[in-house]
Motif scaffolding. Structure first.
Motif, PDB file in Angstrom:
ATOM      1  N   MET A  93      50.102  31.391  39.408  1.00 25.79           N
ATOM      2  CA  MET A  93      48.361  31.767  40.254  1.00 25.79           C
ATOM      3  C   MET A  93      47.711  32.941  40.769  1.00 25.79           C
ATOM      4  O   MET A  93      48.460  33.770  41.575  1.00 25.79           O
ATOM      5  N   ASP A  94      46.609  33.314  40.273  1.00 21.00           N
ATOM      6  CA  ASP A  94      46.178  33.827  40.783  1.00 21.00           C
ATOM      7  C   ASP A  94      45.371  33.300  41.649  1.00 21.00           C
ATOM      8  O   ASP A  94      45.143  33.791  42.441  1.00 21.00           O
ATOM      9  N   MET A  95      44.780  35.429  42.742  1.00 24.75           N
ATOM     10  CA  MET A  95      44.107  35.437  43.968  1.00 24.75           C
ATOM     11  C   MET A  95      42.650  34.482  43.863  1.00 24.75           C
ATOM     12  O   MET A  95      42.554  33.548  45.039  1.00 24.75           O
ATOM     13  N   ALA A  96      41.771  34.671  42.827  1.00 26.86           N
ATOM     14  CA  ALA A  96      41.135  33.967  43.040  1.00 26.86           C
ATOM     15  C   ALA A  96      41.240  32.733  43.007  1.00 26.86           C
ATOM     16  O   ALA A  96      40.545  31.548  43.745  1.00 26.86           O
ATOM     17  N   GLU A  97      41.973  31.983  41.976  1.00 22.40           N
ATOM     18  CA  GLU A  97      42.426  30.580  42.555  1.00 22.40           C
ATOM     19  C   GLU A  97      43.535  30.095  44.070  1.00 22.40           C
ATOM     20  O   GLU A  97      43.031  29.308  44.391  1.00 22.40           O
TER      21      GLU A  97
END
Length: 99
Positions: free
Chosen positions: A1-5
């Protein structure tokens, strides 16, 4: 999971909690922009509108356009997510209550 998500998932939970805290379980998008800022999520109204539309598609709330704003009202499915009875995809799970 990336930071934006991660930020989106957390913002969606904050939105649901903010709605649940209101007597009528309703807020407009400008108030939700301010609420997210309290948690360090600094996004514009258009971004919040996208998140409200996502939550509406998931059945967590009802979003109605009023002028240039969206007015969001918590739906039963969103309340059930906050009570940890169900999990809505793309929305951070609320913490367990402390006994």
């Amino acid at each position: 999971m990336d930071m934006a998500e991660l930020i989106r998932d957390q913002a969606r939970l904050i939105i649901l909690k903010a709605l649940a805290a209101q007597v009528d379980e309703t807020l407009n998008s400008d108030f939700l922009v301010l609420e997210l800022q309290r948690f360090g999520i600094r996004k514009d109204r258009a971004w919040v509108h996208d998140e409200l539309r996502y939550l509406a598609e998931m059945g967590a709330l009802v979003a109605l356009p009023v002028g240039s704003l969206l007015v969001a009202t918590l739906a039963a499915k969103g309340a059930r997510h906050l009570e940890r009875e169900i999990a809505i995809e793309g929305v951070q799970r609320p913490s367990r209550p402390v006994a």
